[in-house]
Enzyme design. Structure first.
Site, mmCIF file in Angstrom:
data_model
loop_
_atom_site.group_PDB
_atom_site.id
_atom_site.type_symbol
_atom_site.label_atom_id
_atom_site.label_comp_id
_atom_site.label_asym_id
_atom_site.label_seq_id
_atom_site.Cartn_x
_atom_site.Cartn_y
_atom_site.Cartn_z
ATOM 1 C CE LYS A 96 -48.285 87.586 -30.485
ATOM 2 N NZ LYS A 96 -47.434 86.897 -31.372
ATOM 3 C CB SER A 109 -46.835 84.110 -32.731
ATOM 4 O OG SER A 109 -47.979 84.281 -32.504
#
Length: 279
Positions: free
Chosen positions: A120, A43
Site C-alpha cells: 500500500k 488495490s
C-alpha cells in the site's frame, strides 16, 4: 567398478552441495537486499497492476523480524512464517539500521494480524490525524488536493492467478467490455503526486478521524474503493495502524508485468511496464 561408483557418488554430493549453497546465497540475498513480490490484486491500480512483478528494496528502512522471508506453498503443505525464523526479534517495534519511510512511499509490509505481505501507500505518519471526507483524504485537517484526470480504463476479464474481475464505475460490464474508473491526481503534503481511482460513493469515502500512534503508519491503496487498508481495523478485514517493525521494504521499480494467469506466460507480458519506476 569401485572407482567408477565412487566418482558417481562424489558427483552427486557435489551437485547437492551446489544446490544447498545456491539456496543459502538466495536466502541471504532475499533477507538482506531485495525480495520479489507479485501483485495479486487491484488495490494499487493504476500505480500497480495485477500481474506486476517487482523487487522490494529491503535496505530502505533497515531490518526487523519482518525482514526474514515467509515461505508459503499451500500446494506442498509448506507454511514457514517469518516469525518462525526471526520471532526472537519481535516485540520491541525497533529496527536495525532503521530508516523512516516518507509520505507517499509504496511499501510492502506484514499484516499486523495475519502476517501476510501487503503493499500500500504511506498516507499517515506517526502522530498524524487522518480522515476521509467525500472521497478526499484530510491530513492533519488539510485536504490533499485532487485534480480530475479523466478515466482509468481496462478490459473486463478475469485478472491474475486468482481470476478476479475488476469493479467498474460505469455499471455492470460484460466480459470484453471497457471498465472505467474516475481518475484524479492527488498531491500529498511535501508535493509528491500519484493517481487515485474512484468507483463510486461508499462508506469508506467518509470516516471519523484516525490518530496515528507513534511508531506506526497509516496505509491506503490508490484504488480507493477497492482496497482493504488502514481505514478498516485489522479485525474487520482491514489493516489498521502498521507498526514500524512490520515494514519489509520499499517498492521502487517494476521488473516486468504479465496480463495473464501466470508470469511464465511470456506472450502476455506488458511491454510498456519493463523496469517502470513506482511513483
Amino acid at each position: 567398478m569401485a572407482a567408477k561408483e565412487e566418482k558417481k557418488q562424489n558427483a552427486i554430493i557435489e551437485t547437492i552441495k551446489t544446490v544447498v549453497y545456491a539456496l543459502l546465497i538466495a536466502g541471504v540475498f532475499r533477507t538482506l537486499f531485495f525480495q520479489p513480490f507479485w501483485i495479486p490484486s487491484g488495490s494499487m491500480k493504476e500505480t500497480l497492476l495485477v500481474g506486476d512483478f517487482l523487487f522490494v528494496n529491503k535496505m530502505a528502512y533497515g531490518y526487523s523480524y519482518a525482514s526474514c522471508p515467509s515461505v508459503i506453498l499451500p500446494r506442498f503443505g509448506i507454511n514457514i512464517d517469518a516469525k518462525n525464523i526471526c520471532g526472537f526479534l519481535d516485540g520491541d517495534n525497533t529496527r536495525l539500521f532503521a530508516g523512516e519511510p516518507e509520505r507517499g512511499d509504496v511499501v510492502v509490509f506484514r499484516h499486523p494480524v495475519s502476517g501476510r505481505d501487503y503493499i500500500k501507500r504511506v498516507i499517515g505518519m506517526p502522530g498524524d490525524s487522518i480522515q476521509m471526507r467525500g472521497g478526499v483524504v484530510l491530513i492533519n485537517g488539510t485536504p490533499a488536493p485532487q485534480e480530475p484526470a479523466g478515466f482509468f480504463e481496462e478490459t473486463m476479464e478475469p485478472q491474475g492467478p486468482e481470476g478476479r474481475r475488476p469493479r467498474c464505475a460505469n455499471g455492470p460490464v460484460g466480459d470484453g467490455g471497457i471498465c472505467r474508473k474516475a481518475r484524479a491526481i492527488e498531491t500529498l503534503p511535501g508535493g509528491r503526486t500519484h493517481a487515485v481511482l474512484d468507483i463510486g460513493v461508499q462508506a469508506s469515502d467518509s470516516t471519523g478521524v484516525y490518530q496515528v500512534p507513534e511508531g506506526h503508519y497509516f496505509f491506503m491503496g490508490d484504488n480507493r474503493d477497492n482496497s482493504a487498508d488502514s481505514r478498516l481495523g485489522p479485525q474487520i478485514q482491514g489493516v489498521g495502524y502498521v507498526p514500524l517493525e512490520n515494514l519489509i521494504g520499499r517498492a521502487d521499480r517494476i521488473v516486468f508485468s504479465s496480463a495473464g494467469r501466470s508470469m511464465l506466460f511470456f506472450w502476455t507480458w506488458r511491454a510498456d511496464r519493463f523496469f517502470k519506476a513506482v511513483e
